[in-house]
Scaffold this motif. Structure first.
Motif, PDB file in Angstrom:
ATOM      1  N   UNK A 188       0.830  -1.205   0.000  1.00 22.31           N
ATOM      2  CA  UNK A 188       0.000   0.000   0.000  1.00 22.31           C
ATOM      3  C   UNK A 188       0.867   1.258   0.000  1.00 22.31           C
ATOM      4  N   UNK A 189       1.947   1.237   0.773  1.00 20.34           N
ATOM      5  CA  UNK A 189       2.835   2.406   0.832  1.00 20.34           C
ATOM      6  C   UNK A 189       3.486   2.668  -0.524  1.00 20.34           C
ATOM      7  N   UNK A 190       3.921   1.601  -1.181  1.00 25.09           N
ATOM      8  CA  UNK A 190       4.568   1.748  -2.489  1.00 25.09           C
ATOM      9  C   UNK A 190       3.567   2.232  -3.532  1.00 25.09           C
ATOM     10  N   UNK A 191       2.373   1.651  -3.534  1.00 26.82           N
ATOM     11  CA  UNK A 191       1.358   2.044  -4.520  1.00 26.82           C
ATOM     12  C   UNK A 191       0.903   3.485  -4.332  1.00 26.82           C
ATOM     13  N   UNK A 192       0.956   3.961  -3.098  1.00 26.44           N
ATOM     14  CA  UNK A 192       0.512   5.328  -2.812  1.00 26.44           C
ATOM     15  C   UNK A 192       1.472   6.356  -3.393  1.00 26.44           C
ATOM     16  N   UNK A 193       2.784   6.074  -3.343  1.00 27.72           N
ATOM     17  CA  UNK A 193       3.778   7.032  -3.842  1.00 27.72           C
ATOM     18  C   UNK A 193       4.851   6.310  -4.654  1.00 27.72           C
ATOM     19  N   UNK A 194       4.512   5.764  -5.810  1.00 26.41           N
ATOM     20  CA  UNK A 194       5.517   5.011  -6.578  1.00 26.41           C
ATOM     21  C   UNK A 194       6.727   5.839  -6.989  1.00 26.41           C
TER      22      UNK A 194
END
Length: 370
Positions: A188-194
């Motif tokens: 989720x963290x990666x998808x939020x700010x790729x």
């Protein structure tokens, strides 16, 4: 990721999710892969006379060499970092004086390629760490117990309390997060700010910049040779803490540990474990060795003169190596023409395997003048 031991499952999941995001972000980039983990062995030349060194040769491995859509050849350098890697950050400004970039251009030319610039391929490390999660009852409510172990109710007594209070001795009950719960948080963290995790930039080297880097390398080589001749290897206290962790040799330098302790240190036969021996018999000088010497001549002496390595790598080094294994297989998949799912699958499978055990030299005591 210890010598011959599979990684911690949480660490492995963090690396897998990084590679998952990386694959989704970059797979469709129009790059033809020419080589992966390209090992080179090149002349170390005097930048003033052009003569080849009779003491060292340059050695290393280039992560990848590619051709872009316009036919330009590029070196690719992978890095994982916990720093701010966004465009314009200090991370990118520092690359202006990074001698590795210039050295790898020399290496690529020795292999018959003619790269015009370097594609710096940076993966930001997710900062999430395994955590705890509240225990829930059969109705999905959080459980809070008092000092006697009894369930606590709200003041009106109509329902159970769901928040702890240390002053009153009310403790919210928790359990360790599962690996899959941790995976979801990282994803989720990666998808939020790729764009905060996957950044690429091209680094150009002009002729005078390459020459300046070659002077740095030549002078470093001369200093290493002189230190060996004199048997003197000064310590640098300013480098006792690097990348957020104490140097693995700190206790040896302070007399609190011995290099002969097999529970902490091992000795290697090949000083550059990732490389083959030099083709012409001269010792190889790698970018890693140069960086070690510039940081601390004593650490360089332990690692590259005596072949001493820590049995357990630092967390940062271990995680970086794990990601590198995955990236190598991902790029090999690209080179083979595999689809994205196959490339990612190869990366995950490689990271799950225990790393090969290194050849270890017999531990013998050696008198050293420092």
């Amino acid at each position: 990721r210890l010598d011959g031991v599979v990684s911690d499952p949480f660490e492995l999941v963090r690396a897998e999710e990084m590679l998952r995001g990386y694959s989704a972000r970059w797979f469709d980039e129009k790059l033809k892969v020419l080589a992966v983990e390209a090992e080179y062995d090149a002349d170390l030349t005097n930048p003033e006379s052009g003569a080849a060194s009779r003491t060292f040769r340059l050695g290393g491995k280039i992560d990848a060499i590619v051709e872009d859509a316009t036919g330009r050849v590029l070196n690719v350098e992978h890095k994982t970092s916990g720093e701010d890697v966004s465009a314009g950050s200090f991370y990118w400004r520092r690359l202006k004086i990074n001698s590795q970039i210039s050295g790898y251009l020399v290496g690529a030319r020795a292999l018959g390629f003619d790269p015009v610039e370097t594609l710096y391929d940076v993966l930001g490390k997710p900062g999430q760490r395994p955590a705890t999660t509240p225990l829930l009852d059969e109705w999905g409510m959080k459980i809070v117990l008092d000092g006697a172990g009894a369930r606590v109710k709200t003041k009106d007594g109509k329902k159970h309390r769901e928040t702890g209070d240390s002053a009153l001795g009310y403790v919210l009950q928790t359990r360790p997060e599962t690996v899959e719960e941790y995976r979801v948080r990282v994803r989720e963290a990666i998808c939020k700010e790729p764009d905060a995790y996957f950044v690429r930039g091209t680094v150009v080297r002009l002729q005078d910049e390459e020459k300046e880097a070659s002077f740095d390398t030549w002078q470093t080589a001369a200093s290493i040779r002189e230190g060996r001749r004199l048997g003197r290897h000064p310590r640098n206290p300013d480098s006792c803490v690097r990348y957020g962790a104490p140097c693995s040799m700190f206790d040896v330098c302070t007399g609190e540990a011995s290099v002969d302790d097999p529970t902490r240190y091992r000795r290697v036969v090949n000083m550059h474990e990732e490389l083959s021996a030099s083709k012409v018999g001269l010792p190889l000088l790698t970018n890693s060795e140069q960086g070690t010497y510039r940081a601390c001549p004593r650490l360089h002496h332990y690692r590259y003169d005596l072949g001493i390595r820590a049995v357990v790598d630092s967390d940062n080094a271990r995680f970086g190596s794990l990601c590198h294994v995955g990236l190598e297989q991902w790029w090999l998949g690209k080179k083979d023409g595999a689809d994205e799912a196959t490339c990612f699958g190869r990366a995950v499978a490689a990271m799950a395997l225990p790393p090969p055990r290194h050849d270890v030299a017999p531990t013998t005591r050696k008198e050293v003048t420092l």
